[in-house]
Design an enzyme around this catalytic site. Structure first.
Site, PDB file in Angstrom:
ATOM      1  N   HIS A  80       0.478   7.374   5.854  1.00 31.42           N
ATOM      2  CA  HIS A  80       1.442   8.473   5.799  1.00 31.42           C
ATOM      3  C   HIS A  80       2.285   8.437   4.527  1.00 31.42           C
ATOM      4  O   HIS A  80       3.047   9.366   4.258  1.00 31.42           O
ATOM      5  CB  HIS A  80       2.345   8.470   7.041  1.00 31.42           C
ATOM      6  CG  HIS A  80       3.313   7.329   7.106  1.00 31.42           C
ATOM      7  ND1 HIS A  80       3.066   6.180   7.827  1.00 31.42           N
ATOM      8  CD2 HIS A  80       4.536   7.158   6.560  1.00 31.42           C
ATOM      9  CE1 HIS A  80       4.107   5.365   7.721  1.00 31.42           C
ATOM     10  NE2 HIS A  80       5.020   5.932   6.950  1.00 31.42           N
ATOM     11  N   ASP A  89      -3.512   5.140  10.345  1.00 27.82           N
ATOM     12  CA  ASP A  89      -2.420   5.144   9.365  1.00 27.82           C
ATOM     13  C   ASP A  89      -2.733   4.118   8.278  1.00 27.82           C
ATOM     14  O   ASP A  89      -2.094   3.078   8.176  1.00 27.82           O
ATOM     15  CB  ASP A  89      -1.088   4.830  10.049  1.00 27.82           C
ATOM     16  CG  ASP A  89       0.115   5.245   9.205  1.00 27.82           C
ATOM     17  OD1 ASP A  89      -0.094   5.751   8.088  1.00 27.82           O
ATOM     18  OD2 ASP A  89       1.247   5.050   9.663  1.00 27.82           O
ATOM     19  N   GLY A  98      12.565   2.922   5.899  1.00 30.87           N
ATOM     20  CA  GLY A  98      12.547   2.167   4.664  1.00 30.87           C
ATOM     21  C   GLY A  98      11.685   0.930   4.761  1.00 30.87           C
ATOM     22  O   GLY A  98      11.367   0.298   3.765  1.00 30.87           O
ATOM     23  N   SER A 130       8.522   0.969   6.389  1.00 30.83           N
ATOM     24  CA  SER A 130       7.116   1.336   6.608  1.00 30.83           C
ATOM     25  C   SER A 130       6.202   0.829   5.503  1.00 30.83           C
ATOM     26  O   SER A 130       6.582   0.719   4.352  1.00 30.83           O
ATOM     27  CB  SER A 130       6.963   2.849   6.686  1.00 30.83           C
ATOM     28  OG  SER A 130       7.289   3.342   7.934  1.00 30.83           O
ATOM     29  N   SER A 176       3.580   0.917  10.527  1.00 29.28           N
ATOM     30  CA  SER A 176       3.356   2.351  10.715  1.00 29.28           C
ATOM     31  C   SER A 176       4.656   3.027  11.118  1.00 29.28           C
ATOM     32  O   SER A 176       5.217   3.816  10.371  1.00 29.28           O
ATOM     33  CB  SER A 176       2.274   2.592  11.768  1.00 29.28           C
ATOM     34  OG  SER A 176       2.111   3.967  12.046  1.00 29.28           O
TER      35      SER A 176
END
Length: 459
Positions: free
Chosen positions: A242, A270, A349, A351, A366
């Site tokens: 993402h 993801d 912040g 991910s 994720s």
């Protein structure tokens, strides 16, 4: 007669397994020796669990309320349990219903089966046996029905569903009972003992992110480096899908030109990987607390109940435990399948950042819910599927991780090859000998089957 013969053969195999264990031998793998002629290393040695980073130990002590001795013992126990669980999974076959760890030092391994005749063999491996109704394969089939239904109906109010091996059921997390019931009925799994767990949390993507180091996408959004990888001579890193689409450009933590997204998938999964320019050198390092680093030595998948630590730019270095594998999560942007659910806290912040279990790479952040003040739940995309999907090699602390030459095949088995991701149960040949995989991992050049009974057993 056929049924009796099959049952007798199975009982003989289980008795043989138990005899080997009671004799102090690690089953078929006990016959193997290291390439140097000495005894083969144990699981803790192979996976680096017996020599953990002090920064990993300190985080485990803080977040799991352990002392240093307990933290050290836990890492060793987790590594050894993975091998024992792998051997039992292969022996139990279709009757296998999952494995998990308990106890402050993860010294309690439980293995579930659907047949009470397996109890003696499980206990002979030093594990606790639990006889349950449904094998893992049946639970996974029910989960797949939920996955399929999620493509037809809205799951905004049922944002998480997963296989819970401890409870021997599939669980749907819903904001209310009506939403959970509707989803279960839509998937036609109402009669397959799918539980509904009520919880108000709605996982969201932890964007604006970093993982070991920050990087920036198209000079705007910020994400995190997961783990360094190579593809041939090309260096790069894996991260969350993402964070950016294929073709998006990245700059590094210092805002200098860094690389380009080569592939990205989200939703569904993801996962993504970024190829970097020549001035960026892949390393096995992961940022820990106080500016220190830990190094990964491989990607052996940890069991449910094992400890896991995460690095992120917002909240830093935190630890927790693995709760379930193969969870599906419905984010506002769409559903992601195959995630692992953990008790590690995270905030926006964080991910894309790396998760490690001992010295083994596990996945990249994720999303999740909660925060690091009140606690929460996070999900990571496992790293092995990213490596396998895109032909990537994890950068590890073992300098010998160079590709090994493929061996000739024998008896229909694949030739063992460094860099390939092997699932538990996979059969390979190496130097004319056949082996079966005990733990899902990416093969490293230093992890040839003959010298790593923690990962392979000789057939």
């Amino acid at each position: 007669m056929v049924l009796r013969h099959a049952r007798t053969a199975r009982r003989s195999a289980l008795v043989a397994l138990g005899a080997l264990v009671l004799a102090g031998l690690p089953c078929a793998a006990a016959a193997d020796a290291s390439p140097a002629g000495g005894p083969a290393p144990g699981a803790a040695q192979t996976l680096g669990a017996d020599r953990p980073s002090p920064h990993l130990l300190s985080a485990l002590q803080r977040d799991l309320k352990l002392d240093e001795e307990q933290a050290s013992a836990r890492l060793v126990n987790e590594a050894e349990a993975g091998t024992r669980a792998g051997r039992l999974r292969i022996v139990l076959g279709e009757r296998y219903a999952g494995a998990w760890l308990r106890g402050a030092t993860a010294d309690e391994l439980t293995v579930a089966t659907t047949d009470a005749e397996d109890v003696a063999a499980i206990e002979a491996e030093g594990a606790t046996a639990q006889v349950v109704e449904r094998p893992l394969a049946a639970l996974q089939t029910a989960k797949e029905k939920l996955d399929a239904a999620a493509g037809r109906v809205s799951t905004l109010d049922t944002p998480v569903w997963y296989v819970d091996v401890v409870r021997n059921q599939v669980v749907v997390q819903a904001v209310d009972q009506a939403a959970g019931t509707a989803f279960v009925e839509a998937a036609d799994v109402a009669g397959e003992d799918v539980g509904i767990r009520l919880a108000p949390e709605r996982p969201r993507l932890l964007q604006d992110i970093t993982g070991g180091d920050a990087y920036y996408i198209n000079d705007s959004a910020r994400c995190s480096v997961g783990f360094s990888v190579t593809k041939g001579a090309q260096g790069g890193f894996v991260t969350a899908g993402h964070c950016g689409r294929a073709g998006a450009t990245t700059t590094g933590y210092d805002r200098t030109a860094q690389g380009t997204f080569q592939a990205s998938e989200f939703p569904g999964r993801d996962m993504a990987w970024v190829a970097v320019q020549s001035q960026w050198t892949p390393t096995p390092d992961v940022k820990a607390a106080d500016g220190q680093e830990v190094q990964v030595t491989g990607s052996a998948q940890a069991l449910v109940g094992a400890s896991v630590c995460r690095s992120g730019s917002t909240t830093g270095w935190h630890c927790g435990v693995i709760e379930q594998h193969n969870a599906s999560v419905r984010y506002p942007e769409g559903t992601v399948n195959g995630l692992t659910r953990t008790t590690v806290c995270a905030e926006p912040g964080d991910s894309g950042g790396p998760y490690v279990a001992g010295a083994q790479a596990q996945g990249v952040t994720s999303g999740g819910s909660g925060n690091c003040t009140s606690g929460g739940t996070t999900f990571y995309q496992p790293v092995n599927p990213i490596l396998s999907e895109h032909g990537l090699t994890l950068t590890t602390a073992a300098a010998q991780a160079a590709q090994a030459a493929p061996q000739e095949q024998a008896g229909g088995a694949q030739a063992w090859t460094a860099g390939r991701v092997y699932e538990t149960g996979a059969v390979v040949t190496r130097d004319g000998v056949t082996y079966q995989c005990l733990q899902t991992h990416q093969a490293q050049g230093a992890w040839a089957p003959a010298g790593t009974p923690a990962l392979w057993q000789r057939l």
